[in-house]
Design an enzyme around this catalytic site. Structure first.
Site, short mmCIF file in Angstrom:
data_model
loop_
_atom_site.label_atom_id
_atom_site.label_comp_id
_atom_site.label_asym_id
_atom_site.label_seq_id
_atom_site.Cartn_x
_atom_site.Cartn_y
_atom_site.Cartn_z
N CYS A 345 -95.29 -55.18 -58.43
CA CYS A 345 -95.40 -53.57 -58.32
C CYS A 345 -94.81 -52.74 -59.34
O CYS A 345 -95.61 -52.01 -59.86
CB CYS A 345 -94.55 -53.14 -57.05
SG CYS A 345 -93.21 -54.12 -56.40
N ARG A 374 -89.22 -66.39 -58.29
CA ARG A 374 -87.89 -65.76 -57.57
C ARG A 374 -86.88 -67.01 -57.42
O ARG A 374 -87.30 -68.12 -57.17
CB ARG A 374 -88.25 -65.42 -56.29
CG ARG A 374 -89.17 -64.17 -56.02
CD ARG A 374 -89.37 -63.69 -54.74
NE ARG A 374 -90.61 -62.76 -54.81
CZ ARG A 374 -91.01 -62.10 -53.76
NH1 ARG A 374 -90.41 -62.24 -52.62
NH2 ARG A 374 -91.88 -61.08 -53.97
N GLN A 392 -99.22 -64.30 -54.40
CA GLN A 392 -99.38 -63.71 -53.28
C GLN A 392 -100.79 -62.64 -53.33
O GLN A 392 -101.23 -62.49 -54.42
CB GLN A 392 -98.41 -62.43 -53.05
CG GLN A 392 -97.07 -62.77 -52.70
CD GLN A 392 -96.21 -61.43 -52.57
OE1 GLN A 392 -96.02 -60.82 -53.27
NE2 GLN A 392 -95.32 -61.71 -51.32
N ASP A 394 -101.58 -60.35 -53.28
CA ASP A 394 -100.68 -58.76 -53.34
C ASP A 394 -101.53 -57.74 -53.69
O ASP A 394 -102.44 -57.65 -54.58
CB ASP A 394 -99.96 -59.29 -54.67
CG ASP A 394 -98.60 -58.21 -54.41
OD1 ASP A 394 -98.30 -57.52 -53.49
OD2 ASP A 394 -97.80 -58.16 -55.39
N HIS A 396 -101.39 -53.07 -54.21
CA HIS A 396 -100.52 -51.80 -54.21
C HIS A 396 -101.49 -50.63 -54.05
O HIS A 396 -102.46 -50.69 -54.80
CB HIS A 396 -99.45 -51.74 -55.76
CG HIS A 396 -98.65 -52.75 -55.41
ND1 HIS A 396 -98.54 -53.87 -56.19
CD2 HIS A 396 -97.45 -52.58 -54.86
CE1 HIS A 396 -97.59 -54.47 -55.80
NE2 HIS A 396 -96.92 -53.93 -54.85
N LYS A 476 -91.71 -50.75 -42.86
CA LYS A 476 -92.75 -51.73 -43.28
C LYS A 476 -93.30 -52.33 -41.78
O LYS A 476 -92.73 -52.43 -40.87
CB LYS A 476 -92.49 -52.68 -44.10
CG LYS A 476 -91.29 -53.36 -43.49
CD LYS A 476 -90.75 -54.38 -44.84
CE LYS A 476 -89.50 -55.31 -44.60
NZ LYS A 476 -88.90 -55.92 -45.71
N HIS A 522 -97.26 -51.07 -50.62
CA HIS A 522 -97.24 -52.67 -51.00
C HIS A 522 -97.85 -53.35 -49.65
O HIS A 522 -97.51 -53.28 -48.73
CB HIS A 522 -95.83 -53.23 -50.94
CG HIS A 522 -94.94 -52.42 -52.04
ND1 HIS A 522 -94.50 -52.99 -53.07
CD2 HIS A 522 -94.33 -51.04 -51.84
CE1 HIS A 522 -93.75 -51.90 -53.69
NE2 HIS A 522 -93.51 -51.14 -53.09
#
Length: 646
Positions: A345, A374, A392, A394, A396, A476, A522
């Site tokens: 992000c 991570r 991911q 992923d 945004h 979320k 997200h």
RNA sequence: GCCGAUGUAGCUCAAAGGUAGAGCAACUGACUUGUAAUCAGUAGGUUGCGAGUUCGAUUCUCGCCAUCGGCUCCA
């Protein structure tokens, strides 16, 4: 002085003296499998006296509520056994869980698995003694005094948190415990239980508190049900993705990089196919894929807030030009080093900011498959489902406040499409709401929670509320699917974020010419590809749909005589785009079939001299018992007819 | 990170205070094979790593690493 009450049991309505016990009311219907009852919908002991007119329903041991009672009573039985065997051990809490129960103790030394048989033996003795289980009500203060005398300080702490004036304790033999109940009438009802494991657990789940010793167990109404459950667990172990991954040659782990998988060629095929699938959807749903840097100056994470909130989970690196070359994680650390990104992000905000944005640019959907690192704590790593590096699917979405609901609804449609295409029939949806620590006002939170709920309803999705589990920056939607052991893993997520746009000072020009702040959403649909692959392998037992199978077709030659025909077929299929291999080894057919079965190849194409002469093949499907002779053209048509996700 | 357990050949598992053994896999050879394991032979291990105790450790003790089951955290 109405000393009589009207009791409804099934169709029958009776009048009995007030104070008559449930057991007496149900008399005649009381089989050994009836262990508790519902009185006006509330679960109670059979010994409970009826003081008001009510409807009474028997609860059998095999019902889900009955099972719960049995497990709870078994937890008590275990605690009694533990305290008999290990005097000085304090009890804390002992609830039932999905497949059994646990009880947390404060022992003088932690329990080990070696203690379990001994405890089980004692439990069997106590069950055999068939001790009557009695409920006693008393004033809370009395109870506090009682547990204080017993030296049960955890129980005292629990009691101090109970608002009710009166509480109940349950007594069996010379042992008692604070409990709401209900319980089985006597310990003899507990005949099918097994203690499964020990674990450490923090008091009240908080790692600042004392570490307690937890014992897990399970219990059933009868021995057959227990055996069945244990057999199911064994079967689930066969489906463990770590085992399947090794057997199928998909990925491996090595202590040289804990929590980071080595994808082998076959595992990489699955990974890439999933990415390709998502890319096709991105074109249809209007996402733009990017790649942003892997490593950023800590300054980025300082602005984004990761430095403050996520630093302990980040891989940090010194500035390579710094002669001292030291990672300073102290308060000024963000000024000197670099960090490997744990999320995409912050980087995406730079793409947003690269141009002056207007309402015409919104919604702006930016997707990225980059690897995220991570520094998960060592104790939490778990195969592919909990790793230190992941990719991911992923994205945004930068949008205007009034676009949130449509965007979330569109992503939910996408979630449903993907999960149904990949064979997950029942993902679970949860709406995680405002946590204690949060930014923004309650009114803002109510509005945004309502937008998410409304988007869910628009997609006709059933969901649960996960109270207080939202991110500090916004609510979320979480989507869960189970693994082979029915443990639920969060895969997809859709999160509203009002915080990052603020921190990076993102703006757009409205149609009226004024400036406004966009909102970030997200979202990830597969979530981490690693976790998704892990769950997918457990879900399918490694038997993947044709389009995802690393090896789709294996051509098995019967002998050297058909080797060239087998090679020719393999080449043909490969040219048509199928992942096909030939097995022309000097082995018997049964052996080759077995190996193809174990490798979970969906199409086994057997060619002997008969087939070669007629330019035919014998097709055997994975997990199929029969084979079918057909022409080469038909084989190709069959392979091409295998379903593909759009 | 915390609690408990585990770590022996590529995999699955034996054995033992006196320098480790099987099955499968690998390699070699024979067999020319009809839908889930053909036969024979060969090779493969400083018993996770490092200390300590001991005449001697892989076995006992300690530390570390990793893994497993949980806690916490989370995609």
């Amino acid at each position: 002085m109405s000393a009589e009450v009207r009791i409804t049991v099934g169709e029958e309505v009776r009048t009995v003296a007030s104070g008559t016990s449930v057991r007496d009311v149900l008399d005649g219907k009381l089989g050994r499998d009836i262990i508790a009852a519902r009185v006006d919908g509330k679960l109670v002991d059979l010994s409970r006296p009826l003081e008001r007119s009510a409807t009474v329903e028997p609860v059998s041991a095999s019902s889900s509520e009955g099972l719960d009672v049995i497990r709870h009573s078994t937890a008590h039985l275990m605690a009694q056994a533990v305290q008999a065997l290990y005097p000085g051990t304090q009890v804390t809490i002992g609830p039932t869980i999905e497949d059994g129960f646990f009880y947390d103790f404060a022992p003088s030394r932690p329990f080990t698995v070696e203690d379990l048989p001994k405890i089980e033996q004692k439990m069997r003795e106590l069950a055999k003694a068939d001790l009557k289980v009695e409920r006693v009500e008393l004033a809370r203060d009395e109870a506090i005094a009682l547990f204080e005398r017993m030296g049960e300080k955890y129980k005292v702490e629990i009691l101090q948190g109970i608002p009710d004036e009166r509480v109940s304790i349950y007594r069996q033999g010379d042992w008692l415990d604070l409990c709401r109940g209900p319980h089985v009438p006597s310990t003899g009802y507990l005949c099918a239980f097994k203690l499964t494991s020990v674990a450490g657990a923090y008091w009240r789940g908080d790692e600042r508190n004392a570490m307690l010793s937890r014992i897990y167990g399970t219990a059933f109404a009868d021995k057959e049900a227990l055996q069945e459950h244990l057999a199911m667990l064994e079967l689930a172990r066969q489906r463990d993705h770590r085992k399947i991954g090794r057997e199928m040659g998909l990925f491996l782990f090595d202590p040289i990089s804990p929590g980071q998988p080595f994808y082998l060629p076959k595992g990489m095929i699955i990974f890439n196919l999933l990415v390709e699938y998502m890319r096709r959807l991105y074109r249809r749903y209007g996402f733009n894929e990017v790649i942003t840097p892997q490593i950023f100056k800590n300054e980025l994470f300082h602005v984004s807030g990761h430095w403050e909130n996520f630093r302990d989970n980040m891989f940090l690196t010194p500035d390579p030009e710094d002669r001292e070359a030291r990672v300073d994680t102290g308060p000024e650390g963000w000024r000197v080093g670099y960090g490997v990104k744990p999320m995409n992000c912050p980087g995406h905000t730079f793409i947003y900011r690269a141009e002056k944005r207007s309402y015409r640019d919104l919604p702006l959907r930016i997707a990225e498959f980059s690897r995220l690192h991570r520094a998960e704590r060592s104790g939490v790593l778990h195969g592919l489902t909990r790793v230190r590096v992941m990719s991911q699917d992923d994205a945004h979405i930068f949008c205007a406040e009034e676009q949130i609901e449509d965007e979330v609804a569109m992503n939910l449609t996408m979630v449903r499409e993907v999960y149904s295409a990949l064979g997950f029939t029942e993902p679970e949806f949860k709406l995680a709401t405002r946590p204690e620590q949060h930014l923004g006002t309650e009114a803002q939170w109510r509005t945004s929670e309502e937008k998410l709920a409304s988007a869910l309803r628009r997609n006709l999705i059933q969901f649960e509320i996960n109270p207080g589990e939202g991110a500090f920056y916004g609510p979320k939607i979480e989507i869960y699917v189970p693994d082979a052991l029915k443990r639920k893993w969060q895969v997809a997520t859709i999160q509203l974020d009002y915080n990052l746009p603020e921190r990076f000072d993102l703006k757009y020009t409205t149609s009226a010419g004024s400036e406004a702040r966009p909102v970030m959403i997200h979202r990830a649909i597969l979530g981490s590809l690693e976790r998704f692959i892990g769950v997918l392998l457990e879900h399918t037992g490694g038997v993947l749909p044709f389009w995802l199978a690393p090896e789709q077709v294996r051509v098995l030659s019967l002998s050297e005589k058909t080797e060239s025909y087998a090679r020719e077929l393999t080449e043909l299929l490969s040219k048509l785009g199928f992942r096909a291999h030939a097995d022309v080894r000097n082995e018997k057919l049964g052996f080759k079939v077995r190996e193809a079965e174990l490798a979970k190849v969906p199409f086994m194409v057997v060619v002997g001299e008969r087939e070669a002469a007629a330019r035919q093949v014998s097709l055997r499907l994975l997990r199929g018992s029969k084979s079918e002779v057909m022409s080469v053209e038909e084989l190709v048509a069959r392979a091409q007819a295998e379903p593909l996700p759009s």
